[in-house]
Design an enzyme around this catalytic site. Sequence first.
Site, PDB file in Angstrom:
ATOM      1  N   SER A 103       0.848  -1.191   0.000  1.00  0.00           N
ATOM      2  CA  SER A 103       0.000   0.000   0.000  1.00  0.00           C
ATOM      3  C   SER A 103       0.880   1.236   0.000  1.00  0.00           C
ATOM      4  O   SER A 103       2.056   1.172   0.391  1.00  0.00           O
ATOM      5  CB  SER A 103      -0.883   0.012   1.264  1.00  0.00           C
ATOM      6  OG  SER A 103      -1.481   1.274   1.474  1.00  0.00           O
TER       7      SER A 103
ATOM      8  N   TYR B  24      -2.756  -0.075  10.384  1.00  0.00           N
ATOM      9  CA  TYR B  24      -2.749  -0.503   8.983  1.00  0.00           C
ATOM     10  C   TYR B  24      -1.393  -0.261   8.337  1.00  0.00           C
ATOM     11  O   TYR B  24      -0.852  -1.134   7.644  1.00  0.00           O
ATOM     12  CB  TYR B  24      -3.851   0.252   8.229  1.00  0.00           C
ATOM     13  CG  TYR B  24      -3.961  -0.131   6.776  1.00  0.00           C
ATOM     14  CD1 TYR B  24      -4.526  -1.349   6.402  1.00  0.00           C
ATOM     15  CD2 TYR B  24      -3.520   0.723   5.768  1.00  0.00           C
ATOM     16  CE1 TYR B  24      -4.637  -1.706   5.068  1.00  0.00           C
ATOM     17  CE2 TYR B  24      -3.631   0.384   4.434  1.00  0.00           C
ATOM     18  CZ  TYR B  24      -4.180  -0.836   4.087  1.00  0.00           C
ATOM     19  OH  TYR B  24      -4.291  -1.179   2.761  1.00  0.00           O
TER      20      TYR B  24
END
Length: 259
Positions: free
Chosen positions: A143, A156
């Site tokens: 990501s 995250y």
Amino acid sequence: MSKFSLKNKVAVVTGGGSGIGEAISLTFAQQGAKVHILDFNLEAAEHVVSQIKKLESSAEAHKCDVSNQKNVFEVINGILKTENINILINNAGIAHVGNIEAVEEADLDRLYNVNIKGVYNCLKAVIPSMKSHGGGVILNLASIASSVGLSDRFAYSMTKGAVLTMTYSVAKDYINDGIRCNSIAPGRVHTPFVDGFISKNYPGREAEMFEKLSKTQPIGRMGSTQEMADLVLFLCSDEAGFITGSNYAIDGGFVTLNG
């Protein structure tokens, strides 16, 4: 022979029942691969399999909790009894919104178990077979959160940073075994998760927030799941045979153009 063909390849896609994983599964099937979809939601996985079979391609759905090593090994070993696995896509993952003060220990454990341990479990289950059969391709979903600081993404970001460094480690350790390992780093992608997040947190303001979130990408919109799948297809094809140990940004310019 068309470019980016996956004919005679067998691919495992975790989290393949929805979102980016669904797009990858369908794209791989269109390019000739047999696709094994591993998903905690068996009904969703079976729905994607039914779409693939309409394409006259081959696919199977498997209920799998990637955070459970015993479950992962049972599913992977069941596949390996009948065929080799050429491609592994570690796509399954969950999100969390909040800074460190908003992250409870249970949140951290949940994110770790799926996003980090889940990738570890699948790597550990598949790599020995790839080694013994002359190699393979592994693609991990990292990501933009693995490369830059994002507000309210403490847990995250931690997990996606781990995915990125696992990618580099596997690429280094298994290059002489013919195993290529890369990752992609998506920016904001329009998925059912995004729609659900907006409707839950901004009721009555869905259109406004969708537009606002879209504009956080310099390119002015969110990415599509198909755009993610097309990059994954290239990296897993023979045409990308010279690429390993790389992380590919696919983020509408977010990381490099937001300075």
